[in-house]
Scaffold this motif. Sequence first.
Motif, short mmCIF file in Angstrom:
data_model
loop_
_atom_site.label_atom_id
_atom_site.label_comp_id
_atom_site.label_asym_id
_atom_site.label_seq_id
_atom_site.Cartn_x
_atom_site.Cartn_y
_atom_site.Cartn_z
N VAL A 161 0.85 -1.19 0.00
CA VAL A 161 0.00 0.00 0.00
C VAL A 161 0.89 1.25 0.00
N LEU A 162 0.41 2.27 -0.68
CA LEU A 162 1.15 3.53 -0.87
C LEU A 162 0.32 4.69 -0.37
N VAL A 163 1.00 5.70 0.17
CA VAL A 163 0.35 6.98 0.51
C VAL A 163 0.89 8.05 -0.43
N LEU A 164 -0.02 8.79 -1.03
CA LEU A 164 0.33 9.97 -1.83
C LEU A 164 -0.01 11.21 -1.02
N ASN A 165 1.02 11.98 -0.67
CA ASN A 165 0.84 13.21 0.10
C ASN A 165 1.00 14.41 -0.83
N THR A 166 0.75 15.60 -0.31
CA THR A 166 0.80 16.81 -1.13
C THR A 166 2.18 17.46 -1.04
N LYS A 167 2.35 18.32 -0.03
CA LYS A 167 3.62 19.00 0.22
C LYS A 167 4.01 18.78 1.67
N THR A 170 2.48 20.62 5.19
CA THR A 170 1.04 20.88 5.17
C THR A 170 0.43 20.11 6.34
N SER A 171 -0.02 20.83 7.36
CA SER A 171 -0.38 20.19 8.63
C SER A 171 -1.45 19.13 8.47
N THR A 172 -2.46 19.40 7.65
CA THR A 172 -3.58 18.47 7.54
C THR A 172 -3.17 17.15 6.90
N THR A 173 -2.53 17.24 5.74
CA THR A 173 -2.19 16.01 5.01
C THR A 173 -1.09 15.23 5.70
N ASP A 174 -0.16 15.92 6.37
CA ASP A 174 0.86 15.21 7.14
C ASP A 174 0.22 14.41 8.27
N ALA A 175 -0.80 15.00 8.91
CA ALA A 175 -1.51 14.29 9.98
C ALA A 175 -2.27 13.09 9.43
N THR A 198 3.54 14.94 -3.97
CA THR A 198 3.10 15.25 -5.34
C THR A 198 3.09 16.74 -5.65
N ASP A 199 3.49 17.59 -4.70
CA ASP A 199 3.43 19.04 -4.88
C ASP A 199 2.00 19.50 -5.17
N ASN A 200 1.03 18.71 -4.72
CA ASN A 200 -0.39 19.01 -4.91
C ASN A 200 -0.80 19.08 -6.38
N GLU A 201 -0.07 18.38 -7.25
CA GLU A 201 -0.33 18.40 -8.68
C GLU A 201 -0.86 17.03 -9.12
N PRO A 202 -2.05 16.97 -9.73
CA PRO A 202 -2.61 15.68 -10.16
C PRO A 202 -1.70 14.90 -11.10
N ASP A 203 -1.01 15.58 -12.01
CA ASP A 203 -0.16 14.85 -12.95
C ASP A 203 1.00 14.17 -12.25
N GLN A 204 1.52 14.81 -11.19
CA GLN A 204 2.58 14.16 -10.42
C GLN A 204 2.05 12.94 -9.65
N ALA A 205 0.83 13.06 -9.14
CA ALA A 205 0.22 11.92 -8.45
C ALA A 205 0.07 10.74 -9.41
N ALA A 224 -4.78 8.46 -1.04
CA ALA A 224 -4.45 9.81 -1.51
C ALA A 224 -4.97 10.81 -0.49
N THR A 225 -4.08 11.66 0.02
CA THR A 225 -4.41 12.46 1.20
C THR A 225 -5.23 13.71 0.93
N ASN A 226 -5.45 14.06 -0.34
CA ASN A 226 -6.35 15.19 -0.61
C ASN A 226 -6.95 15.06 -2.00
N LEU A 227 -7.72 16.05 -2.36
CA LEU A 227 -8.49 16.03 -3.60
C LEU A 227 -7.61 15.89 -4.84
N ASN A 228 -6.61 16.74 -4.97
CA ASN A 228 -5.78 16.71 -6.18
C ASN A 228 -5.00 15.40 -6.32
#
Length: 322
Positions: A161-167, A170-175, A198-205, A224-228
């Motif tokens: 299993v993998l986690v995709l984070n943003t930046k 970022t307090s919310t996604t890190d938590a 992923t730098d909050n970029e869908p293409d990077q995800a 995936a920790t957020n929308l993007n």
Amino acid sequence: MSTRTVALVSAALLLTACGGGGQIGDTGGPGDAKKMVLIPGVAAEPFYISMECGFREAASAAGYAVDVQAPAKFDATQQTPIVTGVLADKPGAVLIAPTDDKAMAGPMRQLKDAGIKVVEVDTKLEDTSIASSTISSDNEQGGRLAARTLAELVGGKAGSVLVLNTKAGTSTTDARAAGFEEEIGKHPNLRYVGQQYTDNEPDQAASKVTATLSANPDLIGVFATNLNTGEGAATGLRNAGRTGAVNLVGFDASPKQVEDLRGGAVQALIAQDPTTIGRTGVEQAIAALEGEPVRRDVETDLVALTKADLEANSKYFYKQRC
């Protein structure tokens, strides 16, 4: 009264009339105590649009003028000038989702030092001395809920299993990532291969999913920790022909995410309640302005959505406009 005395009295009256008695550090102008400003993390994102709807509704109902200013990207270098511009206007309160838990501390402290009430919505600073209140989902709980949901979807099968984070920062996604990692360790059939940013970029995800599939052919789940990141992960799995074979648990319930859940590209969503976050932020800001008791930390609801119970939880769907 001598001519010199008259001149001194006149100068003193003039200084008072012009506000010369203001404190050092005053940003200029009396400001507008009956105005509130919302500074979301990024523009045109359904989560923050839903938050804006709750903010506008609650603030307008309480008789406050409102303004919303958002950066084009979730980035401290873009959010900081917005804070500086708002500081010059001196509204009564600012609700803000800081885009970096350290870098935004300086600009936000300037708001506080100018007498503006600061309320954090969604994300927060490491420094807890600046905001009067923080309104957010219990993000660690959300990460744990995602892990339990994924384990149920897998049903005892073994795999990675993998986690995709943003930046990072970022307090919310890190938590969320931390909560997921803690909970997934309770399921020995699931091997955690870490998180990737992923730098909050869908293409990077999408590309990170593709690369992980190549390195780990037994990949059975992605959180995936957020929308993007969720939208990008769905694209990556679709491009690899692994939709459904790899269980994707997203965070947030944007229109696109809900569509993907209905269509089978996503197997579950952890939905927040951004409208309530915005509304509660206004309530705490008003309490701070009026000298009433303020709740320092307020946590809002989270719910796991699957295709089976999707429509029953439609109140958690995010909006594209108010």
